[in-house]
Write an enzyme that holds these catalytic residues in place. Structure first.
Site, mmCIF file in Angstrom:
data_model
loop_
_atom_site.group_PDB
_atom_site.id
_atom_site.type_symbol
_atom_site.label_atom_id
_atom_site.label_comp_id
_atom_site.label_asym_id
_atom_site.label_seq_id
_atom_site.Cartn_x
_atom_site.Cartn_y
_atom_site.Cartn_z
ATOM 1 N N ASP A 33 106.789 -21.396 139.719
ATOM 2 C CA ASP A 33 107.731 -21.013 140.779
ATOM 3 C C ASP A 33 108.306 -22.279 141.433
ATOM 4 O OD1 ASP A 33 107.986 -18.179 142.693
ATOM 5 O OD2 ASP A 33 108.647 -20.093 143.533
ATOM 6 N N ASN A 89 106.559 -7.885 143.634
ATOM 7 C CA ASN A 89 107.367 -7.445 144.760
ATOM 8 C C ASN A 89 108.492 -6.569 144.216
ATOM 9 O OD1 ASN A 89 105.864 -9.036 146.552
ATOM 10 N ND2 ASN A 89 107.151 -10.823 146.177
ATOM 11 N N GLY A 95 109.864 -7.338 149.479
ATOM 12 C CA GLY A 95 110.062 -8.780 149.537
ATOM 13 C C GLY A 95 110.666 -9.370 148.277
ATOM 14 N N GLN A 96 111.251 -8.529 147.424
ATOM 15 C CA GLN A 96 111.848 -9.036 146.183
ATOM 16 C C GLN A 96 113.169 -9.738 146.489
ATOM 17 O OE1 GLN A 96 112.594 -6.045 143.178
ATOM 18 N NE2 GLN A 96 112.974 -7.584 141.588
ATOM 19 N N HIS A 102 109.294 -9.541 137.781
ATOM 20 C CA HIS A 102 108.413 -10.692 137.587
ATOM 21 C C HIS A 102 107.068 -10.433 138.226
ATOM 22 C CE1 HIS A 102 110.993 -11.319 141.141
ATOM 23 N NE2 HIS A 102 109.950 -11.892 141.706
ATOM 24 N N HIS A 104 104.057 -12.406 139.989
ATOM 25 C CA HIS A 104 103.590 -13.658 140.576
ATOM 26 C C HIS A 104 102.109 -13.816 140.233
ATOM 27 C CE1 HIS A 104 106.942 -14.356 143.565
ATOM 28 N NE2 HIS A 104 107.076 -13.047 143.441
HETATM 29 P P1 DGP Z 1 110.454 -12.558 144.743
HETATM 30 O O1 DGP Z 1 110.682 -12.943 146.174
HETATM 31 O O2 DGP Z 1 109.207 -11.713 144.545
HETATM 32 O O3 DGP Z 1 111.688 -11.944 144.136
HETATM 33 O O4 DGP Z 1 110.146 -13.914 143.977
HETATM 34 C C1 DGP Z 1 111.137 -14.698 143.424
HETATM 35 C C2 DGP Z 1 110.549 -16.059 143.207
HETATM 36 O O5 DGP Z 1 111.384 -16.747 142.317
HETATM 37 C C3 DGP Z 1 110.427 -16.917 144.459
HETATM 38 O O6 DGP Z 1 109.057 -17.189 144.697
HETATM 39 C C4 DGP Z 1 111.174 -18.189 144.126
HETATM 40 C C5 DGP Z 1 111.352 -18.112 142.636
HETATM 41 N N1 DGP Z 1 112.597 -18.678 142.133
HETATM 42 C C6 DGP Z 1 113.846 -18.365 142.534
HETATM 43 N N2 DGP Z 1 114.758 -19.071 141.845
HETATM 44 C C7 DGP Z 1 114.058 -19.836 140.963
HETATM 45 C C8 DGP Z 1 114.438 -20.788 139.965
HETATM 46 O O7 DGP Z 1 115.615 -21.072 139.727
HETATM 47 N N3 DGP Z 1 113.433 -21.389 139.275
HETATM 48 C C9 DGP Z 1 112.115 -21.093 139.505
HETATM 49 N N4 DGP Z 1 111.213 -21.738 138.758
HETATM 50 N N5 DGP Z 1 111.724 -20.206 140.428
HETATM 51 C C10 DGP Z 1 112.683 -19.593 141.155
#
Ligand code: DGP
Length: 116
Positions: A33, A89, A95-96, A102, A104
């Site tokens: 992340d 999420n 909180g998505q 995905h 986590h």
């Molecule tokens: P959520 O809030 O559950 O939709 O989680 C989305 C997650 O995705 C958040 O923790 C940050 C991560 N994220 C968003 N954009 C990028 C990206 O471009 N690269 C990576 N590695 N993670 C990302």
């Protein structure tokens, strides 16, 4: 396979946006992340564009199981022997923030309950 041209995770799956990939197979990939909430924070995503858990159908059950199995395998590979948390999420109240399913995988510190 479904692909959304304005989806950042579809672009990561296609390799057009870089990510620190930890695992990949024909169905999914796992990468770190960009905004980690724990010392270990991976995202396991399907290659196929599925918006969220709420958008899954019965025919997606095997894929969902695969994502969780990959998370479990990663917990062994990364030696997360003290435990971990796997979170999906879904939707605004869940909180998505990225509308591509995905999981986590969080570890490396004690998690709290109830979640914020
Ligand atoms: P959520 O809030 O559950 O939709 O989680 C989305 C997650 O995705 C958040 O923790 C940050 C991560 N994220 C968003 N954009 C990028 C990206 O471009 N690269 C990576 N590695 N993670 C990302």
């Amino acid at each position: 396979m479904a692909f959304s041209s304005d989806c950042i995770f579809c672009k990561i799956a296609a390799g057009t946006i870089p990510a620190r990939t930890e695992y990949a197979d024909e169905l999914c990939l796992a990468f770190h992340d960009v905004n980690p909430q724990a010392p270990t924070h991976l995202l396991v995503i399907p290659r196929q564009h599925l918006v969220s858990l709420a958008h899954c159908a019965p025919q997606d059950a095997a894929l969902l199981g695969h994502l969780l199995q990959v998370a479990a395998e990663l917990s062994k590979k990364l030696e997360l022997s003290n435990g971990f948390r796997a979170v999906l999420n879904s939707g605004a109240d869940g909180g998505q923030t990225v509308d591509h399913l995905h999981v986590h995988l969080l570890a490396g510190r004690t998690m709290h309950w109830p979640p914020g």
